[in-house]
Design an enzyme around this catalytic site. Structure first.
Site, PDB file in Angstrom:
ATOM      1  N   GLU A   1     152.288 110.732  31.929  1.00  0.00           N
ATOM      2  CA  GLU A   1     153.395 111.476  31.317  1.00  0.00           C
ATOM      3  C   GLU A   1     153.111 112.979  31.334  1.00  0.00           C
ATOM      4  O   GLU A   1     153.985 113.789  31.644  1.00  0.00           O
ATOM      5  CB  GLU A   1     153.595 110.992  29.889  1.00  0.00           C
ATOM      6  CG  GLU A   1     154.864 111.488  29.241  1.00  0.00           C
ATOM      7  CD  GLU A   1     155.985 110.480  29.247  1.00  0.00           C
ATOM      8  OE1 GLU A   1     157.145 110.908  29.162  1.00  0.00           O
ATOM      9  OE2 GLU A   1     155.723 109.268  29.332  1.00  0.00           O
TER      10      GLU A   1
ATOM     11  N   ASP B   1     153.828 107.023  21.706  1.00  0.00           N
ATOM     12  CA  ASP B   1     154.691 106.062  22.376  1.00  0.00           C
ATOM     13  C   ASP B   1     153.891 104.982  23.087  1.00  0.00           C
ATOM     14  O   ASP B   1     154.180 103.784  22.962  1.00  0.00           O
ATOM     15  CB  ASP B   1     155.577 106.789  23.399  1.00  0.00           C
ATOM     16  CG  ASP B   1     156.511 107.790  22.749  1.00  0.00           C
ATOM     17  OD1 ASP B   1     156.676 107.739  21.517  1.00  0.00           O
ATOM     18  OD2 ASP B   1     157.069 108.630  23.478  1.00  0.00           O
TER      19      ASP B   1
END
Length: 392
Positions: A165, A177
């Site tokens: 990410e 997350d």
């Protein structure tokens, strides 16, 4: 084609690649119960995995090619594992292919592994603040960890997905997350210390208490790689530097009066949100262990007010969802996710969930907003293997 995502992912794989997958894996989206933007400040968060999941069917190849396709995107992507890098992929495929690259950076040796074909089907709404991107990354992380026999533990897979990410997608997110998607247990929230990545599951007991979590997707889309998220992170880093600490995790609520004299007004308010939100997470964990979920309503509402007023990441649709849900009888409500759109959550008694949802829908219509998508989520288990398939 069958309507279940498990059937669709197997059939979609066979249609796209011309053979059967070796297996199917899945990873859930997540709702953050409380603790917003505290993760990259080395603070505390309390997410739980939801029952909406992303499924991946995968088969190893006899060569070094990696091919990814998805029910949700028209374009496929293909690359040699030898060419994988932070700048070699783009678009939606940056999430899965970036994860494959990152596995080699956190402990896996990708020089000798086989290529793969992967096909994705997702139930997690995109742009709703429910971490559809992490579900995509984590589903492939567990699939490749199994298929390549890497033997990496869950915490290491979290680091791989976060690295993808940050370095490949370009979104400066923390570990919230990915941790929720990989490590959470059924009917529990994950109490996560983002400084040392330690975590433990905290029982929620929602079903026994007759409670549910209503997600109100405002359908105002957002993108974490955009400027708003990055600017909030920069403000937090500036505040920590000015206060002489490595992260805002090290600032206590009792220190805020002194901090006000050091920081400009905007930077102070950004810092105040983080400091008070960390304390709200700790308070929520304590209340869950004593009173239970019925006692956390005021903490949820205070969290939303802090994000609205101090961190300034709410939007009118989120504020209306929270206010209307509370007026209609919710125990607590707040926006969830990175902000600038996405979803609100409301902790509700199950017998009035539909009524609260109807009230919110009517309020949106009265204000001329896009109709929200409203549904109930169940705290669920993290990433897992769903099934094996017969050999091709």
């Amino acid at each position: 084609m069958s309507s279940t995502p498990l059937d669709r992912v197997v059939a979609g794989f066979a249609d796209r690649f011309g053979h059967r997958p070796d297996g199917v894996w899945s990873a859930p989206g997540r709702v953050n119960l409380i603790g917003e933007h505290t993760d990259y400040n080395e603070g505390f968060v309390l997410p739980f995995a939801i029952d909406q999941r992303t499924y991946v069917a995968l088969a190893l190849r006899p060569d070094r090619r990696a091919r990814v396709a998805s029910e949700g995107f028209d374009e496929d992507a293909e690359i040699s594992l030898d060419d994988l890098g932070p700048t070699s992929v783009s678009g939606w495929s940056a999430y899965p292919l970036g994860t494959a690259w990152a596995l080699g950076r956190v402990g896996g040796d990708l020089r000798e592994v086989a290529g793969f074909d992967a096909y994705f089907v997702s139930e997690v709404p995109t742009g709703a603040g429910l971490s559809s991107s992490a579900a995509l990354e984590c589903s492939l992380a567990v699939a490749l960890n199994d298929s390549w026999k890497l033997g990496l533990d869950g915490t290491t897979l979290v680091r791989a997905a976060q690295l993808a990410e940050n370095e490949v997608v370009g979104a400066p997110t923390g570990i919230l997350d990915q941790s929720a998607s990989l490590l959470t247990e059924r009917d529990a929230a994950l109490f996560l210390d983002c400084r040392d990545a330690t975590s433990r599951n905290v029982p929620l007991g929602l079903e026994d208490a007759g409670l549910g979590v209503l997600v109100i997707d405002t359908r105002v889309t957002h993108a974490h790689a955009g400027g708003g998220y990055a600017s909030r992170r920069a403000s937090c880093e500036a505040a920590a530097s000015a206060l002489g600490v490595s992260a805002l995790r090290d600032v206590a609520v009792a220190d805020l009066d002194a901090a006000r004299a050091v920081l400009d007004d905007e930077t102070f308010r950004r810092a105040r949100h983080i400091v008070t939100e960390n304390q709200r997470v700790l308070d929520t964990v304590e209340v869950l262990g004593t009173t239970g979920a019925t006692g956390i309503g005021e903490l949820l509402v205070a969290s939303h007010a802090s994000m609205r007023d101090d961190f300034e990441i709410s939007v009118p649709e989120l504020d209306l969802a929270v206010t209307t849900a509370m007026d209609a009888g919710a125990i607590g409500a707040r926006m969830t996710g990175g902000g600038f759109g996405g979803s609100a959550i409301a902790l509700v008694r199950t017998e009035v969930a539909d009524e609260i949802g109807d009230r919110v829908t009517r309020a949106f219509a009265e204000h001329g907003f896009t109709p929200p998508r409203i549904f109930t989520v169940t705290p669920s288990a993290g990433a897992r293997r769903e099934q094996e398939q017969h050999s091709r």
